[in-house]
Every structure is written in structure tokens, then in C-alpha cells.
Design a protein around this motif. Structure first.
Motif, PDB file in Angstrom:
ATOM      1  N   GLU A 133       0.813  -1.213   0.000  1.00 34.59           N
ATOM      2  CA  GLU A 133       0.000   0.000   0.000  1.00 34.59           C
ATOM      3  C   GLU A 133       0.849   1.267   0.000  1.00 34.59           C
ATOM      4  OE1 GLU A 133      -3.740   0.664   2.221  1.00 34.59           O
ATOM      5  OE2 GLU A 133      -3.303  -1.301   3.101  1.00 34.59           O
ATOM      6  N   MET A 134       2.138   1.141   0.314  1.00 31.95           N
ATOM      7  CA  MET A 134       2.992   2.328   0.309  1.00 31.95           C
ATOM      8  C   MET A 134       2.973   3.014  -1.058  1.00 31.95           C
ATOM      9  SD  MET A 134       3.853   2.413   3.359  1.00 31.95           S
ATOM     10  CE  MET A 134       3.729   1.247   4.712  1.00 31.95           C
ATOM     11  N   ALA A 135       2.876   2.199  -2.114  1.00 31.81           N
ATOM     12  CA  ALA A 135       2.805   2.773  -3.459  1.00 31.81           C
ATOM     13  C   ALA A 135       1.512   3.570  -3.636  1.00 31.81           C
ATOM     14  CB  ALA A 135       2.884   1.666  -4.498  1.00 31.81           C
ATOM     15  N   THR A 136       0.420   3.055  -3.065  1.00 34.64           N
ATOM     16  CA  THR A 136      -0.860   3.763  -3.163  1.00 34.64           C
ATOM     17  C   THR A 136      -0.817   5.072  -2.384  1.00 34.64           C
ATOM     18  OG1 THR A 136      -1.900   1.572  -3.217  1.00 34.64           O
ATOM     19  CG2 THR A 136      -3.347   3.480  -2.959  1.00 34.64           C
TER      20      THR A 136
ATOM     21  N   TYR B 125      -7.341   6.399   4.694  1.00 31.49           N
ATOM     22  CA  TYR B 125      -6.910   7.300   3.623  1.00 31.49           C
ATOM     23  C   TYR B 125      -7.403   8.722   3.862  1.00 31.49           C
ATOM     24  CZ  TYR B 125      -4.897   3.589   0.817  1.00 31.49           C
ATOM     25  OH  TYR B 125      -4.089   2.576   0.363  1.00 31.49           O
ATOM     26  N   ALA B 126      -8.587   8.854   4.432  1.00 37.87           N
ATOM     27  CA  ALA B 126      -9.076  10.190   4.764  1.00 37.87           C
ATOM     28  C   ALA B 126      -8.175  10.844   5.803  1.00 37.87           C
ATOM     29  CB  ALA B 126     -10.512  10.104   5.271  1.00 37.87           C
ATOM     30  N   LEU B 127      -7.722  10.056   6.775  1.00 46.68           N
ATOM     31  CA  LEU B 127      -6.866  10.587   7.836  1.00 46.68           C
ATOM     32  C   LEU B 127      -5.501  11.000   7.294  1.00 46.68           C
ATOM     33  CD1 LEU B 127      -6.438  11.102  10.866  1.00 46.68           C
ATOM     34  CD2 LEU B 127      -5.714   8.717  11.078  1.00 46.68           C
ATOM     35  N   VAL B 128      -4.860  10.134   6.530  1.00 45.81           N
ATOM     36  CA  VAL B 128      -3.548  10.464   5.964  1.00 45.81           C
ATOM     37  C   VAL B 128      -3.679  11.593   4.944  1.00 45.81           C
ATOM     38  CG1 VAL B 128      -1.593   9.574   4.627  1.00 45.81           C
ATOM     39  CG2 VAL B 128      -2.636   8.164   6.400  1.00 45.81           C
ATOM     40  N   GLY B 129      -4.812  11.640   4.234  1.00 43.78           N
ATOM     41  CA  GLY B 129      -5.037  12.734   3.288  1.00 43.78           C
ATOM     42  C   GLY B 129      -5.053  14.080   3.982  1.00 43.78           C
TER      43      GLY B 129
ATOM     44  N   ALA C 297       2.442  18.242  10.282  1.00 47.74           N
ATOM     45  CA  ALA C 297       1.423  17.297   9.812  1.00 47.74           C
ATOM     46  C   ALA C 297       1.661  15.907  10.378  1.00 47.74           C
ATOM     47  CB  ALA C 297       1.431  17.261   8.281  1.00 47.74           C
ATOM     48  N   LEU C 298       2.901  15.439  10.357  1.00 48.54           N
ATOM     49  CA  LEU C 298       3.204  14.086  10.835  1.00 48.54           C
ATOM     50  C   LEU C 298       2.890  13.920  12.311  1.00 48.54           C
ATOM     51  CD1 LEU C 298       6.572  13.356   8.977  1.00 48.54           C
ATOM     52  CD2 LEU C 298       4.389  12.192   8.644  1.00 48.54           C
ATOM     53  N   PHE C 299       3.301  14.873  13.127  1.00 46.24           N
ATOM     54  CA  PHE C 299       3.082  14.722  14.565  1.00 46.24           C
ATOM     55  C   PHE C 299       1.617  14.922  14.930  1.00 46.24           C
ATOM     56  CE2 PHE C 299       7.710  15.204  14.860  1.00 46.24           C
ATOM     57  CZ  PHE C 299       7.984  14.205  15.784  1.00 46.24           C
ATOM     58  N   LEU C 300       0.892  15.757  14.192  1.00 53.35           N
ATOM     59  CA  LEU C 300      -0.537  15.864  14.438  1.00 53.35           C
ATOM     60  C   LEU C 300      -1.233  14.534  14.151  1.00 53.35           C
ATOM     61  CD1 LEU C 300      -1.597  19.382  13.075  1.00 53.35           C
ATOM     62  CD2 LEU C 300      -1.702  18.581  15.429  1.00 53.35           C
ATOM     63  N   LEU C 301      -0.858  13.874  13.061  1.00 53.90           N
ATOM     64  CA  LEU C 301      -1.446  12.577  12.744  1.00 53.90           C
ATOM     65  C   LEU C 301      -1.113  11.548  13.817  1.00 53.90           C
ATOM     66  CD1 LEU C 301      -0.833  12.264   8.886  1.00 53.90           C
ATOM     67  CD2 LEU C 301      -2.985  12.729  10.059  1.00 53.90           C
ATOM     68  N   TRP C 302       0.132  11.534  14.245  1.00 57.38           N
ATOM     69  CA  TRP C 302       0.529  10.542  15.249  1.00 57.38           C
ATOM     70  C   TRP C 302      -0.186  10.775  16.572  1.00 57.38           C
ATOM     71  CZ3 TRP C 302       3.036  10.790  19.999  1.00 57.38           C
ATOM     72  CH2 TRP C 302       3.421   9.546  20.527  1.00 57.38           C
ATOM     73  N   GLU C 303      -0.313  12.052  16.971  1.00 60.90           N
ATOM     74  CA  GLU C 303      -0.965  12.333  18.255  1.00 60.90           C
ATOM     75  C   GLU C 303      -2.470  12.117  18.189  1.00 60.90           C
ATOM     76  OE1 GLU C 303       1.360  15.405  20.925  1.00 60.90           O
ATOM     77  OE2 GLU C 303       0.983  16.281  18.956  1.00 60.90           O
ATOM     78  N   MET C 304      -3.055  12.220  16.994  1.00 53.99           N
ATOM     79  CA  MET C 304      -4.483  11.952  16.869  1.00 53.99           C
ATOM     80  C   MET C 304      -4.781  10.463  16.911  1.00 53.99           C
ATOM     81  SD  MET C 304      -6.182  14.735  14.241  1.00 53.99           S
ATOM     82  CE  MET C 304      -5.074  14.448  12.862  1.00 53.99           C
ATOM     83  N   THR C 305      -3.841   9.630  16.427  1.00 50.85           N
ATOM     84  CA  THR C 305      -4.085   8.189  16.354  1.00 50.85           C
ATOM     85  C   THR C 305      -3.353   7.402  17.437  1.00 50.85           C
ATOM     86  OG1 THR C 305      -2.226   7.895  14.821  1.00 50.85           O
ATOM     87  CG2 THR C 305      -4.392   8.341  13.860  1.00 50.85           C
TER      88      THR C 305
ATOM     89  N   ILE D  55       0.781   4.107  11.537  1.00 50.80           N
ATOM     90  CA  ILE D  55       0.524   5.190  10.598  1.00 50.80           C
ATOM     91  C   ILE D  55       1.799   5.911  10.189  1.00 50.80           C
ATOM     92  CG2 ILE D  55       0.211   7.071  12.265  1.00 50.80           C
ATOM     93  CD1 ILE D  55      -2.132   8.041  10.640  1.00 50.80           C
ATOM     94  N   ALA D  56       2.890   5.701  10.919  1.00 45.17           N
ATOM     95  CA  ALA D  56       4.100   6.499  10.713  1.00 45.17           C
ATOM     96  C   ALA D  56       4.613   6.411   9.277  1.00 45.17           C
ATOM     97  CB  ALA D  56       5.179   6.077  11.698  1.00 45.17           C
ATOM     98  N   LEU D  57       4.829   5.194   8.779  1.00 43.80           N
ATOM     99  CA  LEU D  57       5.437   5.047   7.456  1.00 43.80           C
ATOM    100  C   LEU D  57       4.522   5.527   6.336  1.00 43.80           C
ATOM    101  CD1 LEU D  57       8.011   4.186   6.088  1.00 43.80           C
ATOM    102  CD2 LEU D  57       7.123   1.835   5.963  1.00 43.80           C
ATOM    103  N   PRO D  58       3.240   5.120   6.295  1.00 43.18           N
ATOM    104  CA  PRO D  58       2.365   5.665   5.240  1.00 43.18           C
ATOM    105  C   PRO D  58       2.236   7.190   5.307  1.00 43.18           C
ATOM    106  CG  PRO D  58       1.347   3.779   6.289  1.00 43.18           C
ATOM    107  CD  PRO D  58       2.547   4.111   7.107  1.00 43.18           C
ATOM    108  N   ALA D  59       2.149   7.730   6.529  1.00 45.31           N
ATOM    109  CA  ALA D  59       2.027   9.182   6.666  1.00 45.31           C
ATOM    110  C   ALA D  59       3.289   9.881   6.177  1.00 45.31           C
ATOM    111  CB  ALA D  59       1.748   9.536   8.123  1.00 45.31           C
ATOM    112  N   MET D  60       4.460   9.351   6.502  1.00 45.62           N
ATOM    113  CA  MET D  60       5.708   9.950   6.032  1.00 45.62           C
ATOM    114  C   MET D  60       5.782   9.947   4.521  1.00 45.62           C
ATOM    115  SD  MET D  60       8.461   8.445   8.787  1.00 45.62           S
ATOM    116  CE  MET D  60       9.835   9.119   7.868  1.00 45.62           C
TER     117      MET D  60
END
Length: 687
Positions: free
Chosen positions: A234-237, A368-372, A387-395, A400-405
Motif C-alpha cells: 500500500e505504500m505505493a498507493t 486514507y481520509a486521515l492520511v489525506g 502534519a506528521l506529529f498531528l497525525l501521530w498524536e491523533m491516532t 501510521i508512521a510510514l504511510p504518513a511519512m
């Protein structure tokens, strides 16, 4: 041996004081954020009623038809507030906030603490498609600036407290201390800060979150679904989604600022533009009420996977248009909320399309909505760590770290490849301003135009014939000809390359055309007290190699400053600042203008540059200082409020006679103790 120890203790005491101030800023920013939330709730109740606050409920065609009227009434309230506080309410003010922090003295108006919150609350409560994050950052920043002003801190220290207040406000909004920290570091301070100052940011943001949790508990803004990664393929997606959202972010940046510029160019009263823009947003909301306000409840529904392809596409496009119109027409608010909304909807839309095309490489809708959300935020703000730390702190999920990065970095790279400026720096860049100021520009900003102005200039008078102008232009090496009146005032300028357009067609009218007829009367000019950085920016913006220098009031022509002179001054700055610490000889930057070192005498100990004001009183610029108590630290820029010490070594620039007068002033200062003793003696004699 005791003197360095005493200095160390003083520095430690000062740092402890700053830590306590950071704690105070964090607490007050949290309280300000909670008060701002209550203002939004009150405003929503006043304008739409409690039932209108639930945007996802279908309220019928009759009620929806009232939405434009509700927005118009909100516009009236905003205009009343703007009439009471002119210049502080209308429009998207975050770029101006960044400019004041990074290019100014970080002295914000204290009334911003209330005005920014009240204006944004009126916008959000009535339904304008804006965000709350920019205003709360400005409220927190105003709190930090107020604390700094009360303690009379230097601009450098004040800048850190402003960033701490802004970061604390964001941290409290999302219950995310690290995300708020990254916001302060990346967006407010543009990534430039020292480790000691970073500690202050950490203290402020964590203090704010602790205060908020103590009052309202561990509440969250978004109801985040569990992040699921079905396969590492999924990393490609996620990379494809990052690229798509990066392109969308660049388009949003340009459309957002183009809309704002279009409203500024409209030759209409402010109230007409505001009400017309809000009316358009209200008409859109008749069919898409989810587009009103910042849309946080709608974001939660999208993360839960409620919307289909058509609805997600409609909400994405509607928010892009409505947020640009809302902020462009003058409604107060921020762009973070619309950015979250667009990113979430676009991420969900990408998942639907990807699930149909490559179902085996596509995960659930909410992921996908979250990472988007994070990818689009990184693309618009150019702040990937935020953006990265907001995503991590929300989840709180390591998955999520690698797909978000991958998604955020890809979005950032694509967005910057298309549009180099972020959403907050775009307008400033078009005005010839940049927040990314290097050391060379800072040095040029300290050199006045008077240091390099040249008076040996080829000029023409306003009555000079066209033929004589052409002859003069052919004989001079200048690319710009100043046109003067009979009184020696600047009438305008003639750019030599523009004369090509009149050579062919001007033969018949040649005897009737003079220099004034073909000159540009609105060309850029500078005054003697302007600095070389300002002159350089004007030249770059207008594509010129020379700019006339005039008196501020009378516009009497004084000479020219050229790009070559600025380049030479820049070279001398680089050489002098790198070698002055190892040599005693003067370094001359221009005729009669030099850089040298002077020692601070005992008489001047305790004085500050703000008190001495050498720039205004003697035309002398203090470039750097070497601390007498720490000579191995080298030369560093000096804060205006830093007390001078006996034995400090100053690097100063100016004309020889001006430097001598400044040195004499330092030596003739009456020490504070002697002054008090003299006054007491004089008083006792009179008695």
C-alpha cells in the motif's frame, strides 16, 4: 575568577525567568483557547440557533433558504467590530502575523487577544467557510507578546514567547502538544531556533495541554478511526495519493491567493465585498450545508466512511471555492480548518477511486481520509513535521508512521515543485518580501543608502528634447536617466531600454516630445535613511539596476544607488564580518564609510542601544558585540535592550566623523551612581 561565575549565575537566573514566563504563556494561551471556543458556541447559538449547529441534519428547504441571510447578518456584526477596531478584524491576517514576528519586532497589539477571537467567532458562528486555528495562533501569540512587553524583553526573546503562545494555542485546540510544538517551530519560527529556545516552546505547549486537560478533560477534536495497513504494498498507493494531493495543494494555494487578490482589486466599498462574498458562500450552503464553518463534524463523518464519491468530490470543490471566497472577501478566520476539510475529503475520494482501480492495494476509507488530511496540510503549509506529529498524536498508532511519512513528503515535494511558496508566504512573496532572510540580507538591512549613494550621475531636465535624451542615453553607461525639474526635484525616470519603443515612431513627433513626456513619474525611489536591503528588493521587483535617491518631503534629487554598489557592499560585509575579529584595521565599505571596533568604556556600562539610539542620533550602526565576560564566544548580533558591559567590544559601521561622535558620547556619559551622588549633593546644598 569570580566574575565569570557571577555572569553564569545571572544568565541562569535569566533563563529560569524565561522558563517561568513560558509556563505563564502556556497557561494563558490554554485559557484563551477555551474562551475562544465558548465565543464560537455563543456566536453559533446567536446566528443559527442550537439546531443549526448540527450541520449534518437535514432541516428542510425553507430553513436552508435562510442560510444566506444568516451569513449576511454575521457580516453586519463583523463590520461593526471592524468599525470599533479598524485594521485588526477583516481578512486573512496570518501572513501579516508572520511578517510582524519574523521581519518586525514581534510587538503585537494587546487588543488582538480579544479582537482576533471575537472576529473569528462571528465568522464561524454565522457559517463563513473559515478555520479557527489561525486566529487562535494569533491570540496565543498576542498573549506571548504582551508578557514579553510587560517584562521589557528584547525582540529576540519576544519572538520566542510569541511562537510559544501560538504553539500553545494550536496544541490546546488539537490536544496535541508535540504538534503545537512543531507548528511553533516550523510555521511561526520557520525552523530557525536555538535548543534553549526550543525548550521554552516545549514548556509552553505542554503546559497549555496540561491546563486544558485539567479543565475539560482529555477531549479530542476529531473522532479518529483505527488506522489499518493491510499490506506494505500500500505504500505505493499512499505515494500516489501524496502526489495527487500535492498537486491539489499547489492549485489551492494559487486559487486561494488569486481570489484574495481579485477582491483587493475590486473598486468597491469594503462592506459590499464582504457581504457579497458571504452571500455567495450562503447560496452554496443551501445545497451543501456541510460546507459551512470549519466543518469539524463533517470531517468526523468522512473519516467514518459515510460519503460516496460524488459527495466527496462536491465537498472538496465547494470548500476550495467557499474558503477562498470567505477569506478573500474579508471574513476573519484561518486557513487550517479548510485545509483539514479539503485534505480529508480528497483523501477519502482517492480511496474510493483507488479501491475501484486497484482494490488489492487499497485499505479502508478512514485510513486514507486521515492520511489525506496530513498530506494536504503538508502540501499547503510546507510544514511536514507539523502534519506528521498531528497525525501521530491523533491516532497514537505507530502503524501510521510510514504511510504518513511517504504521503506527506511526496505531497510536499510535488507541491513545492509546482508552487515554491506556502499558502501563508505566497502573498508576501508577490509583494517582494520573504520571511526566509539570510545573514547577508540582515547585514545589508543595517547599511543605509547614504553610505553608497553616488552623486556623479548623468541627468536630463524635464524640458530636454527627445533627440537630446536619445543622445544622452547613448553616451552614458547608466540604464536609468533621472528627469529633474528646474528646482532640482525628481520628476520621473527614463529606463534606457524603454526608449527603443519611441525611436521608430517618434520621428514625426520628435520636436514636440520632451523628457517629461516619456518619463515614468511613478518609478521607485529611496531616501537616504532607507537601507540597502530595501533598495535591493525594489530593484529586483522592477527589474532595475539603479534607483534614484530623493529627500523624503521635497523629493529633491540627491543621487543614485546602483545594484553594483549594493553587490560591492555585500562583498565587504561578508569579508569584514569574517575577518574583523582577527584584525584591528578599519575596513572601508564606501567612501568615508567604514567598519571598526570600539571598546565600551566604564561610563557606558548599563546603557542599552535603545537608550543610546546610535542609528538615529549619529547615523552609526552597531553590527555585533563581543561579550567582555566571554571573549571566546566571538561576535554576535546585539539585542536593543541588552545592557552594555565595561570592556564589551562593539563592531560599528558609519562615517568616520559619526563614529568619533558616537565614541565621544560613550565616554562622556555620566555613570548612574555619579549622577545620583551629584543630585544628592546639589539637593543638600540648596537646603
Amino acid at each position: 575568577m569570580r566574575r565569570p561565575t557571577l555572569s553564569l549565575r545571572v544568565d541562569q537566573f535569566e533563563y529560569v525567568q524565561l522558563i517561568l514566563l513560558a509556563v505563564i504563556v502556556g497557561v494563558l494561551a490554554a485559557l484563551g483557547n477555551l474562551g475562544f471556543r465558548q465565543l464560537i458556541v455563543l456566536s453559533s447559538w446567536l446566528f443559527r440557533g442550537l439546531e443549526w449547529h448540527a450541520l449534518g441534519i437535514d432541516q428542510g428547504g425553507f430553513h436552508r433558504a435562510l442560510i444566506p441571510l444568516i451569513l449576511l447578518s454575521g457580516g453586519v456584526a463583523i463590520l461593526v467590530l471592524a468599525r470599533i477596531f479598524p485594521g485588526d478584524v477583516l481578512g486573512y491576517g496570518f501572513p501579516n502575523f508572520l511578517e510582524m514576528v519574523n521581519l518586525g519586532t514581534a510587538r503585537l497589539k494587546r487588543r488582538w487577544i480579544f479582537v482576533k477571537a471575537a472576529g473569528a467567532a462571528l465568522s464561524l458562528g454565522s457559517g463563513a467557510s473559515v478555520g479557527r486555528e489561525g486566529p487562535i495562533a494569533q491570540v496565543g501569540g498576542a498573549i506571548g507578546s504582551t508578557i514579553a512587553q510587560l517584562r521589557k524583553l528584547s525582540p529576540d526573546r519576544a519572538k520566542v514567547l510569541v511562537a510559544a503562545g501560538a504553539g500553545a494555542g494550536i496544541a490546546t485546540t488539537f490536544n496535541a502538544p508535540i504538534g503545537g510544538l512543531m507548528f511553533a517551530q516550523e510555521i511561526i519560527l520557520l525552523g530557525h531556533t536555538e535548543i534553549a529556545n526550543l525548550t521554552l516552546l516545549i514548556i509552553a505547549t505542554f503546559t497549555a495541554v496540561i491546563t486544558s486537560r485539567a479543565i475539560i478533560g482529555n477531549a479530542v477534536v476529531f473522532t479518529v478511526p483505527e488506522f489499518i495497513l493491510r499490506s506494505y504494498w500500500e505504500m505505493a498507493t499512499y505515494a500516489l495519493m501524496g502526489a495527487a494531493l500535492g498537486a491539489l495543494a499547489a492549485g489551492y494555494i494559487r486559487f486561494f491567493n488569486a481570489t484574495e487578490a481579485w477582491f483587493r482589486r475590486l473598486n468597491l466599498p469594503v462592506w459590499v465585498k464582504l457581504e457579497a462574498g458571504l452571500a455567495v458562500v450562503g447560496v452554496i450552503a443551501i445545497w451543501l450545508p456541510e460546507n459551512l464553518s470549519d466543518g469539524y463534524p463533517v470531517i468526523n463523518r468522512a473519516m467514518a466512511g459515510e460519503f460516496g464519491i460524488g459527495m466527496l468530490a462536491a465537498l472538496t470543490c465547494a470548500k476550495i471555492f467557499a474558503s477562498s471566497v470567505s477569506l478573500g472577501c474579508g471574513a476573519p478566520g484561518g486557513s487550517f480548518g479548510p485545509t483539514f476539510f479539503i485534505g480529508t475529503m480528497a483523501g477519502g475520494l482517492f480511496q474510493r477511486v483507488s479501491a475501484m482501480a486497484i482494490p488489492h492495494l487499497t485499505g479502508p476509507r478512514g485510513s486514507y481520509a486521515l492520511v489525506g488530511l496530513g498530506a494536504f496540510l503538508a502540501g499547503t503549509t510546507h510544514a511536514p513535521l507539523t502534519a506528521l506529529f498531528l497525525l501521530w498524536e491523533m491516532t497514537h498508532s505507530d502503524t501510521i508512521a510510514l504511510p504518513a511519512m511517504i504521503a506527506t513528503i511526496t505531497a510536499l515535494v510535488v507541491a513545492r515543485a509546482i508552487e515554491t511558496e506556502s499558502i501563508d508566504e505566497f502573498r508576501l512573496a508577490r509583494e517582494g518580501k520573504t520571511l526566509q532572510i539570510g545573514r547577508e540580507r540582515l547585514a545589508l538591512a543595517l547599511i543605509p543608502v547614504s553610505a553608497v549613494v553616488t552623486k556623479n550621475v548623468t541627468i536630463v531636465t524635464e524640458n530636454t528634447s527627445l533627440a537630446e535624451v536619445l543622445r544622452t542615453a547613448g553616451e552614458t553607461a547608466q540604464s536609468t536617466l533621472p528627469v529633474l525639474t528646474s528646482d532640482g526635484e525628481l520628476a520621473g525616470t527614463i529606463v534606457v531600454r524603454d526608449l527603443l519603443s519611441v525611436i521608430g515612431g517618434g520621428q514625426e513627433l520628435g520636436p514636440l516630445v520632451n523628457a517629461f513626456d516619456i518619463c515614468n513619474v511613478h518609478g521607485p525611489t529611496v531616501t537616504l535613511d532607507a537601507n540597502l536591503d530595501e533598495a535591493s528588493q525594489l530593484m529586483e521587483h522592477d527589474g532595475l539596476d539603479e534607483i534614484p535617491v530623493v529627500e523624503r518631503v521635497t523629493r529633491r534629487f540627491l543621487g543614485m544607488v546602483t545594484s553594483r554598489q549594493i553587490a560591492q557592499a555585500l562583498n565587504r560585509v561578508s569579508v569584514s564580518l569574517s575577518t574583523l575579529a582577527t584584525r584591528d584595521a578599519n575596513i572601508y565599505w564606501a567612501t568615508g564609510y567604514r567598519v571598526t571596533r570600539i571598546d565600551v568604556p566604564a561610563n557606558a556600562a548599563g546603557k542599552t542601544l535603545r537608550q543610546l539610539d546610535p542609528r538615529a542620533r549619529f547615523s552609526v550602526t552597531v553590527l555585533a558585540v563581543q561579550d567582555a565576560n566571554n571573549p571566546d564566544s566571538g561576535f554576535a548580533p546585539i539585542a536593543p535592550d541588552r545592557p552594555l558591559k565595561e570592556g564589551d567590544e562593539l563592531v560599528v559601521a558609519g562615517r568616520s566623523q559619526d563614529i568619533r561622535q558616537f565614541t565621544h558620547e560613550l565616554e562622556s556619559i555620566v555613570p548612574a551612581e555619579a549622577g545620583r551622588a551629584s543630585a544628592q549633593s546639589s539637593g543638600s546644598g540648596k537646603t
